[in-house]
Design a protein around this motif. Structure first.
Motif, PDB file in Angstrom:
ATOM      1  N   SER A   1       0.813  -1.220   0.000  1.00  0.00           N
ATOM      2  CA  SER A   1       0.000   0.000   0.000  1.00  0.00           C
ATOM      3  C   SER A   1       0.847   1.270   0.000  1.00  0.00           C
ATOM      4  CB  SER A   1      -0.958   0.005   1.200  1.00  0.00           C
ATOM      5  OG  SER A   1      -0.242  -0.031   2.414  1.00  0.00           O
ATOM      6  N   LYS A   2       2.007   1.239   0.666  1.00  0.00           N
ATOM      7  CA  LYS A   2       2.875   2.428   0.691  1.00  0.00           C
ATOM      8  C   LYS A   2       3.445   2.711  -0.693  1.00  0.00           C
ATOM      9  CE  LYS A   2       4.154   2.103   5.576  1.00  0.00           C
ATOM     10  NZ  LYS A   2       5.263   1.883   6.547  1.00  0.00           N
ATOM     11  N   MET A   3       3.785   1.662  -1.422  1.00  0.00           N
ATOM     12  CA  MET A   3       4.286   1.844  -2.792  1.00  0.00           C
ATOM     13  C   MET A   3       3.198   2.420  -3.683  1.00  0.00           C
ATOM     14  SD  MET A   3       6.191  -1.837  -3.038  1.00  0.00           S
ATOM     15  CE  MET A   3       7.329  -2.343  -1.747  1.00  0.00           C
ATOM     16  N   VAL A   4       1.963   1.945  -3.493  1.00  0.00           N
ATOM     17  CA  VAL A   4       0.843   2.490  -4.263  1.00  0.00           C
ATOM     18  C   VAL A   4       0.685   3.975  -3.965  1.00  0.00           C
ATOM     19  CG1 VAL A   4      -1.658   2.397  -4.618  1.00  0.00           C
ATOM     20  CG2 VAL A   4      -0.351   0.273  -4.412  1.00  0.00           C
ATOM     21  N   GLU A   5       0.798   4.344  -2.690  1.00  0.00           N
ATOM     22  CA  GLU A   5       0.649   5.752  -2.300  1.00  0.00           C
ATOM     23  C   GLU A   5       1.740   6.626  -2.904  1.00  0.00           C
ATOM     24  OE1 GLU A   5       0.496   5.832   1.935  1.00  0.00           O
ATOM     25  OE2 GLU A   5      -1.551   5.027   2.030  1.00  0.00           O
TER      26      GLU A   5
ATOM     27  N   LYS B   1      -4.111   7.582  -0.625  1.00  0.00           N
ATOM     28  CA  LYS B   1      -4.073   7.792   0.827  1.00  0.00           C
ATOM     29  C   LYS B   1      -5.450   8.158   1.379  1.00  0.00           C
ATOM     30  CE  LYS B   1       0.684   9.543   0.781  1.00  0.00           C
ATOM     31  NZ  LYS B   1       1.550  10.739   1.032  1.00  0.00           N
ATOM     32  N   ASN B   2      -6.280   8.739   0.544  1.00  0.00           N
ATOM     33  CA  ASN B   2      -7.578   9.245   0.996  1.00  0.00           C
ATOM     34  C   ASN B   2      -8.695   8.207   0.904  1.00  0.00           C
ATOM     35  OD1 ASN B   2      -6.377  11.794   1.358  1.00  0.00           O
ATOM     36  ND2 ASN B   2      -6.665  12.279  -0.796  1.00  0.00           N
TER      37      ASN B   2
ATOM     38  N   LYS C   1      -6.759  -2.726   3.823  1.00  0.00           N
ATOM     39  CA  LYS C   1      -6.065  -1.920   2.814  1.00  0.00           C
ATOM     40  C   LYS C   1      -4.544  -1.972   2.977  1.00  0.00           C
ATOM     41  CE  LYS C   1      -5.429   2.882   1.387  1.00  0.00           C
ATOM     42  NZ  LYS C   1      -5.783   4.283   1.672  1.00  0.00           N
ATOM     43  N   GLU C   2      -4.060  -1.882   4.213  1.00  0.00           N
ATOM     44  CA  GLU C   2      -2.605  -1.838   4.453  1.00  0.00           C
ATOM     45  C   GLU C   2      -1.942  -3.198   4.322  1.00  0.00           C
ATOM     46  OE1 GLU C   2      -4.802  -0.248   6.494  1.00  0.00           O
ATOM     47  OE2 GLU C   2      -4.329   1.735   5.665  1.00  0.00           O
ATOM     48  N   GLN C   3      -2.724  -4.277   4.396  1.00  0.00           N
ATOM     49  CA  GLN C   3      -2.132  -5.614   4.363  1.00  0.00           C
ATOM     50  C   GLN C   3      -2.108  -6.231   2.962  1.00  0.00           C
ATOM     51  OE1 GLN C   3      -4.831  -5.034   6.738  1.00  0.00           O
ATOM     52  NE2 GLN C   3      -3.241  -4.312   8.130  1.00  0.00           N
ATOM     53  N   MET C   4      -3.021  -5.813   2.104  1.00  0.00           N
ATOM     54  CA  MET C   4      -3.201  -6.478   0.811  1.00  0.00           C
ATOM     55  C   MET C   4      -2.073  -6.182  -0.170  1.00  0.00           C
ATOM     56  SD  MET C   4      -7.260  -5.787   0.219  1.00  0.00           S
ATOM     57  CE  MET C   4      -7.110  -5.991  -1.556  1.00  0.00           C
ATOM     58  N   PRO C   5      -1.748  -7.131  -1.055  1.00  0.00           N
ATOM     59  CA  PRO C   5      -0.879  -6.826  -2.202  1.00  0.00           C
ATOM     60  C   PRO C   5      -1.713  -6.227  -3.330  1.00  0.00           C
ATOM     61  CG  PRO C   5      -1.366  -9.163  -2.149  1.00  0.00           C
ATOM     62  CD  PRO C   5      -2.064  -8.559  -0.960  1.00  0.00           C
ATOM     63  N   TYR C   6      -1.093  -5.365  -4.122  1.00  0.00           N
ATOM     64  CA  TYR C   6      -1.760  -4.748  -5.273  1.00  0.00           C
ATOM     65  C   TYR C   6      -0.910  -4.999  -6.510  1.00  0.00           C
ATOM     66  CZ  TYR C   6      -4.227  -2.396  -1.522  1.00  0.00           C
ATOM     67  OH  TYR C   6      -4.963  -2.149  -0.393  1.00  0.00           O
ATOM     68  N   LEU C   7      -1.551  -5.130  -7.643  1.00  0.00           N
ATOM     69  CA  LEU C   7      -0.845  -5.332  -8.909  1.00  0.00           C
ATOM     70  C   LEU C   7      -1.127  -4.105  -9.764  1.00  0.00           C
ATOM     71  CD1 LEU C   7      -2.062  -8.287  -7.835  1.00  0.00           C
ATOM     72  CD2 LEU C   7      -0.588  -9.050  -9.682  1.00  0.00           C
ATOM     73  N   THR C   8      -0.072  -3.367 -10.084  1.00  0.00           N
ATOM     74  CA  THR C   8      -0.258  -2.026 -10.644  1.00  0.00           C
ATOM     75  C   THR C   8       0.441  -1.837 -11.985  1.00  0.00           C
ATOM     76  OG1 THR C   8       1.718  -0.999  -9.643  1.00  0.00           O
ATOM     77  CG2 THR C   8      -0.242  -1.187  -8.257  1.00  0.00           C
ATOM     78  N   ALA C   9      -0.114  -0.916 -12.768  1.00  0.00           N
ATOM     79  CA  ALA C   9       0.512  -0.483 -14.025  1.00  0.00           C
ATOM     80  C   ALA C   9       0.077   0.946 -14.309  1.00  0.00           C
ATOM     81  CB  ALA C   9       0.105  -1.400 -15.188  1.00  0.00           C
ATOM     82  N   SER C  10       1.044   1.808 -14.621  1.00  0.00           N
ATOM     83  CA  SER C  10       0.798   3.197 -15.026  1.00  0.00           C
ATOM     84  C   SER C  10       0.006   3.999 -13.996  1.00  0.00           C
ATOM     85  CB  SER C  10       0.074   3.247 -16.380  1.00  0.00           C
ATOM     86  OG  SER C  10       0.802   2.556 -17.361  1.00  0.00           O
ATOM     87  N   LEU C  11       0.160   3.663 -12.728  1.00  0.00           N
ATOM     88  CA  LEU C  11      -0.563   4.405 -11.682  1.00  0.00           C
ATOM     89  C   LEU C  11      -0.121   5.854 -11.606  1.00  0.00           C
ATOM     90  CD1 LEU C  11      -1.059   2.334  -8.404  1.00  0.00           C
ATOM     91  CD2 LEU C  11      -2.761   3.158 -10.010  1.00  0.00           C
TER      92      LEU C  11
END
Length: 448
Positions: free
Chosen positions: A138-142, A149-150, A156-166
């Motif tokens: 979550s910190k990397m996403v932020e 953050k909002n 939310k803080e524990q889950m993994p996320y898979l991201t592209a072009s965020l």
């Protein structure tokens, strides 16, 4: 099912459970050499179900990383000032004094870019899934997407996320450009709807409509294959729905969308893909007599209506909770929205290049068209080009195929997440049996 079959079935399901930690271990990667060195144990151990298409790559592979991000804050600010000044001096080729200043700035910039190159070469590794998205906490996403953050939602803080072009999406939000959020749950999960074939000999063949199997011995068989092979023996096709409530995962999937739309001032569209399920069903029973086909489709529409109603009620609940969010829910009942969607997407699905990336399975061809083009729904409905897909990690393929199909037309970013593992300990809430589904009653909406 005997003991050997039970063990085989368990193994077939169990082997697809991963965590960030277990994937790194399987790749013989030391945590210290990755971006996850300071991630929480909750994140590293979070279990999720996926196909094993993981690899290590330099972090930021799917982001347009600004050069200054590889420098110290002071050097980064200097590089930005130099770049801005060079832009302001771009039309000064006949001014000798200014040209001298340009040469000085270029020398300084070259030195700083050399530092960027050295630092970027030492970037830590990240896990990449299907060569499309990067696993983040979550910190990397932020960091890429400050508006994240909002938002508030469970785990939310524990889950993994898979991201592209965020970071691209975050920039257009920051600039006040028009943006949209897209995503939503599947129509229903495993064990929730049975498809029942009544045969002329008085027997019945029951399939799970989502997985097309009930036991190990059926794992290769599918309704479509069964129908073709036994078309002259099928007397009737009916359905039985076991779905009385939405699961916590289906609830959360819509909560995430409203939270992000609210945080980014984006428009929101959520498809309930009953129309895609109907297309698959129509293709599946095509070999049966016309009257049986007609009854099957009518019965599926009947069992679909209460499920659509549940989603509509939840949608209305969130609309009331987030009154500033402009949003639409599109199901098979929304004929005008569907007509606009089909009309606008025609030019994209008819391309020769597009046809090559649509499933080659005949029964799935029309429904797969939907799954590949649905992420572009905000573009079709409202002309919005900056879209963030917030969806299950199982939509990774449809995400990249949609982006490829609409190249240079839309800017599609991804924030994907895993379906949570159920209380049975080894299957997702989508794929587990009814007693482990974690259903939420309507009177409990808002309590998560």
């Amino acid at each position: 099912m005997d003991n050997n079959e039970e063990l085989e079935y368990f193994y077939l399901q169990k082997k697809d459970i991963y965590s960030t930690q277990s994937i790194l271990a399987s790749l013989d990667s030391k945590l210290e050499g990755t971006i996850y060195a300071h991630s929480s144990n909750d994140f590293l151990r979070w279990p999720f179900n996926a196909v094993n298409f993981f690899r290590l790559a330099p972090a930021g592979e799917f982001e347009n990383v600004a050069p200054e991000s590889f420098l110290s804050p002071a050097d980064g600010e200097t590089l930005k000032k130099i770049t801005d000044e060079l832009k302001s001096l771009s039309d000064t080729k006949y001014d000798f004094d200014k040209q001298e200043r340009v040469r000085e700035l270029r020398v300084q910039k070259k030195e700083l870019l050399k530092k960027v190159e050295e630092n970027s070469a030492n970037r830590k590794s990240a896990l990449i899934y299907k060569n499309v998205v990067e696993i983040n906490d979550s910190k990397m996403v932020e960091e890429k997407f400050p508006q994240f953050k909002n938002t508030k939602w469970p785990f939310k803080e524990q889950m993994p996320y898979l991201t592209a072009s965020l970071s691209d999406f975050a920039k257009v939000v920051q600039n006040g450009e028009e943006t949209a959020i897209f995503g939503g749950p599947c129509f229903f999960g495993e064990y929730e709807v049975d498809m029942i074939f009544s045969m002329k000999d008085g027997s019945q063949k029951v399939y799970d409509f989502t997985t097309r199997r009930r036991a190990v011995k059926d794992k290769v068989s599918q309704e479509a294959e069964f129908t073709k092979a036994n078309a002259h023996e099928v007397l009737d096709v009916s359905f039985k729905s076991h779905k009385e409530f939405l699961t916590s995962d289906e609830y959360d999937a819509i909560l995430y969308l409203f939270e992000l739309a609210n945080a980014t001032n984006s428009r929101l569209v959520i498809p309930i893909p009953d129309f895609s399920y109907e297309k698959y069903l129509a293709a599946m029973v095509e070999s049966l007599p016309g009257e049986i086909q007609k009854r099957a489709l009518e019965r599926f529409t009947q069992i679909s209506a209460p499920i659509i109603k549940m989603y509509k009620n939840l949608f209305e609940f969130f609309k009331a909770a987030y009154p500033s969010v402009k949003c639409e829910l599109m199901s098979g009942e929304e004929k005008n929205l569907l007509a606009q969607y089909y009309e606008k997407r025609t030019q994209y699905v008819e391309k020769t290049s597009a046809k090559r990336i649509i499933s080659g399975i005949a029964e799935k061809f029309e429904s797969v068209k939907d799954y590949i083009t649905l992420p572009a729904l905000p573009f079709y409905l409202w002309g919005i080009k900056n879209i963030l897909e917030v969806d299950y990690l199982g939509e990774t393929d449809s995400f990249w195929k949609c982006r490829k199909m609409h190249k240079n037309e839309i800017n599609l970013s991804a924030l994907l997440y895993p379906i949570k593992i159920s209380s049975d300990g080894w299957r997702t809430l989508f794929s587990t049996e009814l007693q482990y589904k974690e259903y939420i009653k309507e009177e409990d909406y808002g309590k998560r």
